[in-house]
Design an enzyme around this catalytic site. Structure first.
Site, short mmCIF file in Angstrom:
data_model
loop_
_atom_site.label_atom_id
_atom_site.label_comp_id
_atom_site.label_asym_id
_atom_site.label_seq_id
_atom_site.Cartn_x
_atom_site.Cartn_y
_atom_site.Cartn_z
N GLY A 190 41.76 26.36 43.20
CA GLY A 190 41.00 27.47 43.50
C GLY A 190 41.54 28.59 43.11
O GLY A 190 40.89 29.52 42.61
N LYS A 240 34.28 25.14 43.98
CA LYS A 240 35.03 23.83 43.49
C LYS A 240 34.43 22.64 44.11
O LYS A 240 34.18 21.87 43.57
CB LYS A 240 36.67 24.10 43.63
CG LYS A 240 37.35 23.10 43.05
CD LYS A 240 39.00 23.29 43.05
CE LYS A 240 39.67 22.06 42.84
NZ LYS A 240 41.26 22.13 43.06
N HIS A 288 49.11 58.57 50.68
CA HIS A 288 48.84 59.27 52.02
C HIS A 288 48.41 58.52 53.05
O HIS A 288 47.93 58.88 54.21
CB HIS A 288 47.76 60.11 51.33
CG HIS A 288 47.85 61.03 50.26
ND1 HIS A 288 48.41 62.44 50.60
CD2 HIS A 288 47.71 60.71 48.98
CE1 HIS A 288 48.54 62.82 49.33
NE2 HIS A 288 48.17 61.90 48.35
N GLU A 308 48.55 31.55 49.54
CA GLU A 308 48.11 30.18 49.68
C GLU A 308 49.02 29.43 49.09
O GLU A 308 49.27 28.27 49.59
CB GLU A 308 46.71 30.24 49.37
CG GLU A 308 45.92 28.96 49.93
CD GLU A 308 44.46 28.95 49.72
OE1 GLU A 308 43.61 29.28 50.49
OE2 GLU A 308 43.98 28.89 48.59
N GLU A 340 31.01 28.34 54.05
CA GLU A 340 30.48 29.71 53.83
C GLU A 340 29.62 29.94 52.64
O GLU A 340 28.44 30.33 52.43
CB GLU A 340 31.80 30.71 53.45
CG GLU A 340 32.49 31.15 54.76
CD GLU A 340 33.74 29.79 55.05
OE1 GLU A 340 33.63 28.81 54.41
OE2 GLU A 340 34.75 30.43 55.64
#
Ligand code: F6P
Length: 563
Positions: free
Chosen positions: A285, A213, A402, A371, A219
């Site tokens: 986002g 955005k 499980h 968030e 990153e």
């Protein structure tokens, strides 16, 4: 833009006091409630678009629901929802409209949505048309790499909302993906992510979508540069391009496109803005998978499939807008979450899809819900007076059975759980003539039954259990669950599920008076990482500047780090 009304402190309302008294007096008894009221399951089962939602195994009576609805009315939930739809700046701390619902308005809407001077519908349709053309050209092979080969693998590079939505939907809709096309997703700045996701790829048939955005996210930009270097090296090793700027730019033009609200930054990266798909700051986002952020999905399932996906969202938007609260599924589910969080001391909420294709849905919901509602102040900056956002988590059934279901069935904590299943599997298989999907869903039905009704000591004894083991084998019951059932996991149903949880999140945020659309809590860590980076890469002064704890830990890291 008109100023937003001050949030109402829900704890000061009559409805809240009545809920407190009601909660203190309530003795949950699902066995008794169902026995005394044969209509309970029927009455508390609702429909929203294609979703059947059974709320009857929740720890509520008709009075509880009526009081919760009263609380929603006390904070003008309907008014706040309509304010969102019409583009009021309900994201107060960022002074923005919140218009993800505009992304899925039908093309033939008669009353145009104009917000802050922007003709929203026209802009949305223009981008959708551009995405559809691009998706078609990739799918048909018209879009070609530098050597004239069609795209076989699309690698989406993004993080948070620019990753979790696309990856979750791609996994959910695998049966709808065009044969011969594969999507991969790079998100983590851990270099092993980009390494593994590019491993074995043919650079001549790979298309990267850089999805961000802001186009500033550390990153994503780091991974995009790593991917670009990978492309150049691979093409050059094959003798397809040389090291000249022109050759490299030409390669990027055929193998990189972008999705962003910041098209100027896209150009700075070297991607032609012609090959970029825009959206707007009023799309958060975590609410963006139905914007251009879903371009990879449009390629995978095709523009028609993407239209169906959007129509699914819109169907739930309409249900939420037009259905009275007493029948309104997102409103009731949001209010139930408030009930458990604020009155029955639940801290977490499990989401348990009985559909392997939904295996990333809980991870997607973690960003959407946490968030959005992980806040301690209201939208006017005053502190909240109640607990807010619960921890969402989950794994697909039956795997979870499980692993962690033991705690849900017999632990000391109350964990409300949503069970999600589809009636018609995409991959029906038989095992010796037995329908395996039926066997699978028998577990879905069994788990909510066991949670609700448990097993008494007398029932355990009646099975011949030695007395000393009886307590360990008792199931207390009265563990709440919601069952969601859809006909099949189609693009429309996936859109409906996402919109359902978007609006549940909205309802909770309005009750608590918080801004569910900002995320200031992620900023400090991002800033500190940039400040710490020089210390980690050998700058002694920067290391000396750190607090003693961080300095000590980085020093240990530097001692351990080889080379
Ligand atoms: O983690 C914070 C955040 O801003 C999320 O809200 C967002 O989805 C993610 O980072 C990625 O941001 P962008 O799409 O701007 O790269």
């Amino acid at each position: 833009m008109s100023a937003q009304p001050a949030p109402i402190d829900i704890t000061t309302t009559a409805a809240w006091s009545e809920l407190q008294q009601h909660a203190a007096a309530l003795k949950p008894d699902l066995r008794g409630w169902f026995a005394d009221d044969p209509e309970r399951a029927y009455r508390l089962t609702y429909e929203a678009a294609d979703l059947v939602v059974d709320l009857s195994k929740n720890l509520v009576t008709d009075e509880t629901l009526a009081l919760l609805v009263k609380a929603a009315e006390a904070v003008d939930l309907q008014g706040r929802f309509e304010a969102m739809l019409r583009g009021d700046h309900i994201n107060v701390t960022e002074n923005r409209a919140v218009l993800h619902t505009a992304l899925r308005r039908p093309a033939d809407e008669t009353s145009p949505l104009i917000v802050d001077g922007q003709h929203v519908d026209d802009d949305v349709q223009e981008v959708l048309a551009k995405i559809a053309d691009f998706a078609d050209s990739v799918r048909s092979g018209e879009w070609q790499g530098v050597t004239g080969k069609p795209v076989r693998t699309v690698v989406n590079i993004g993080i948070g909302g620019s990753d979790l939505g696309p990856v979750m939907v791609y996994e959910a809709l695998k049966p709808y993906v065009q044969e011969g096309l594969e999507l991969r997703f790079v998100s983590n700045i851990d270099p092993s992510d980009v390494y593994e996701k590019t491993a074995g790829l043919d650079p001549e048939t790979t298309l990267f979508i850089v999805a961000s955005k802001t186009f500033t996210t550390l990153e994503t930009l780091t991974n995009a540069r790593l991917a670009r270097t990978w492309l150049w090296e691979q093409l050059s090793e094959r003798g397809i391009i040389d090291d000249s700027d022109a050759a490299r730019t030409g390669a990027v033009a055929r193998h990189f496109v972008a999705v962003s609200t910041a098209l100027d930054k896209v150009a700075d990266f070297g991607i032609d803005p012609e090959n970029a798909f825009g959206f707007w700051d009023w799309v958060g986002g975590r609410y963006s998978v139905d914007s251009a952020i879903g371009t990879s999905i449009a390629i995978a399932i095709g523009p028609d499939g993407f239209d169906e996906f959007l129509a699914g969202f819109h169907a739930i938007d309409e249900h939420t807008r037009t259905t009275p609260f007493a029948q309104n599924v997102p409103v009731l589910m949001g209010l139930l979450n408030v009930w458990y969080t604020n009155f029955l001391d639940a801290h977490t909420h499990a989401v348990l899809p009985y559909a392997q294709y939904l295996h990333r849905f809980p991870a997607y919901l973690q960003q959407l819900t946490m968030e959005s509602n992980g806040k301690s102040v209201r939208w006017d900056g005053t502190p909240v007076a109640t607990q807010t956002g619960e921890v969402f988590w989950g794994e697909p059934g039956t795997n979870g059975q499980h692993a962690f279901y033991q705690l849900i069935h017999q632990g000391t904590r109350l964990i409300p759980a949503d069970f999600i299943a589809v009636a018609n599997p995409a991959r029906p298989l038989q095992d010796g003539g037995v329908d395996v999907h039926g066997l699978f869903l028998a577990n879905y039905f069994a788990q909510t039954k066991a949670l609700a009704f448990g097993k008494t000591a007398d029932e355990v004894r009646a099975e011949g259990t030695p007395e000393e083991i009886v307590p360990a084998r008792v199931f207390p019951g009265n563990r709440p669950s919601t069952s969601i059932l859809a006909p099949e996991l189609s693009p429309a149903v996936v859109g409906q599920l996402i919109a359902l949880y978007e609006h549940i999140t909205f309802v909770q945020g309005i009750i608590w008076g918080i801004d569910s659309f900002d995320q200031w809590g992620v900023e400090l860590g991002k800033k500190l990482a940039l400040e710490i980076a020089p210390a980690v890469t050998g700058d002694g002064l920067a290391l000396a500047d750190q607090d003693p704890s961080t300095r000590s830990l980085i020093t240990k890291y530097l001692e351990l780090r080889k080379g």
